[in-house]
Design a protein around this motif. Structure first.
Motif, short mmCIF file in Angstrom:
data_model
loop_
_atom_site.label_atom_id
_atom_site.label_comp_id
_atom_site.label_asym_id
_atom_site.label_seq_id
_atom_site.Cartn_x
_atom_site.Cartn_y
_atom_site.Cartn_z
N HIS A 137 -78.44 -59.16 -95.25
CA HIS A 137 -79.10 -59.83 -94.13
C HIS A 137 -78.88 -61.33 -94.30
O HIS A 137 -79.30 -61.92 -95.29
CB HIS A 137 -80.60 -59.52 -94.13
N SER A 172 -82.46 -66.75 -86.75
CA SER A 172 -83.33 -65.62 -87.14
C SER A 172 -84.67 -66.14 -87.63
O SER A 172 -85.71 -65.53 -87.38
CB SER A 172 -82.65 -64.73 -88.19
N VAL A 205 -88.26 -58.63 -93.01
CA VAL A 205 -87.09 -58.20 -92.23
C VAL A 205 -86.18 -57.33 -93.10
O VAL A 205 -85.81 -56.21 -92.72
CB VAL A 205 -86.33 -59.41 -91.66
N SER A 231 -88.67 -58.56 -86.20
CA SER A 231 -88.84 -57.98 -87.54
C SER A 231 -88.02 -56.73 -87.77
O SER A 231 -87.78 -56.33 -88.91
CB SER A 231 -90.31 -57.63 -87.76
N GLY A 232 -87.60 -56.08 -86.66
CA GLY A 232 -86.89 -54.81 -86.79
C GLY A 232 -87.80 -53.61 -86.85
O GLY A 232 -87.34 -52.48 -86.93
N ASP A 233 -89.13 -53.84 -86.80
CA ASP A 233 -90.08 -52.73 -86.88
C ASP A 233 -90.42 -52.25 -85.47
O ASP A 233 -91.32 -52.78 -84.82
CB ASP A 233 -91.34 -53.17 -87.62
N TYR A 253 -91.35 -63.67 -93.71
CA TYR A 253 -89.99 -63.40 -93.23
C TYR A 253 -89.27 -62.31 -94.05
O TYR A 253 -88.55 -61.49 -93.46
CB TYR A 253 -89.17 -64.70 -93.23
N PHE A 307 -88.20 -65.34 -85.69
CA PHE A 307 -89.30 -64.69 -86.40
C PHE A 307 -90.57 -65.54 -86.27
O PHE A 307 -91.65 -65.02 -85.96
CB PHE A 307 -88.94 -64.48 -87.88
#
Lengths: 131, 133
Positions: free
Chosen positions: A18, A24, A47, B29-31, A44, A28
């Motif tokens: 990542h 990003s 992720v 977050s990808g969740d 963070y 976030f």
């Protein structure tokens, strides 16, 4: 369905890399209502932690909608910075069953491109049995 | 920014969480767990409704700590998600983060004693925040 007790101690392969980018980090921060900017939100690393958790759930054929996050702790060895390339490797550290739910304890080591540990993330997942 | 002396109560911060926030957070977050977006699925698995990601609540704690400390380095952060924060379809859930400065440990790191509540209920168990201040 109870989860196989032999899972405890099993280490899963690291996630794909990542890349921490200014974009990003800002996305976030904005998603939790923060000011953004160059500051990396302390949470963070979820992720890459979550990517490891998701790989684990897929490998064990556990359905995400039956999972509730029970506990999450981060121990930072250094702050995450833009430019970091992070991977997370998850190990199952414990498993117990309470009232038809499986409580899965995990620990993920988050490392940078040089292999140095940036953060240790421990997570407990509650797998809810049939309702 | 130097932290106030041990024992000092920090100004509590109240945040609002809407369903739209949870959608934005899922992307960042990808969740994408549907229990954070879809009422039907949340109810079907026995939850009281759409609930906030536990990590959303912990991110709010991170914001409060950042505000209180002027962005001090966070060395440890965590907690147990003991009560779900139910987010209504209309309006918002409210989460309040209160804190007290603790005594520095042997390494000079400062713990913050936290109390995180929503609707009067403690939502974060054994919360921990340790900062290099």
């Amino acid at each position: 369905m109870p989860i196989d007790a032999s899972l405890v101690g099993r280490a899963f392969p690291p996630t794909p890399v990542h890349a921490v980018t200014a974009e990003s980090v800002a996305a976030f921060a904005a998603s939790v209502g923060g000011a953004g900017g160059a500051t990396v939100a302390p949470t963070y690393p979820i992720v890459v932690t979550f990517a490891a958790l998701q790989d684990f759930l897929a490998a064990e054929e556990l359905e995400l909608s039956r999972i509730v996050h029970g506990d999450q702790r981060f121990r930072y060895h250094r702050p995450v910075a833009v430019g970091d390339e992070l991977t997370a490797a998850l190990t199952v550290t414990g498993l117990r069953s309470i009232g038809g739910n499986d409580i899965i304890s995990t620990s993920s080591e988050i490392v940078d491109a040089s292999g140095s540990v940036v953060c240790t993330a421990t997570a407990t997942l509650v797998h809810r049995g049939g309702v | 920014m130097a932290l106030p002396a041990a024992g000092t109560a920090l100004e509590p911060v109240t945040f609002e969480i809407t369903r739209a926030d949870l959608v934005a957070y899922a992307h960042a977050s990808g969740d994408h767990n549907p229990i954070h977006q879809d009422e039907e699925i949340a109810l079907a698995v026995g939850l009281p409704g759409v609930i906030a990601h536990g990590m959303y609540t912990l991110a709010l704690v991170g914001r409060a700590v950042g505000d209180w400390t002027g962005g001090a380095e966070v060395v440890e952060l965590g907690g147990k998600f003991v009560v779900p924060v139910v987010v209504p379809a209309d309006g918002a859930a409210r989460v309040t983060v209160a804190g007290t400065v603790g005594e520095p440990n042997a390494d000079g790191l400062v713990p913050l004693a936290l109390e995180v509540t929503s609707d009067g209920a403690k939502v974060l168990g054994a919360p921990k925040a340790l900062v290099r201040a």
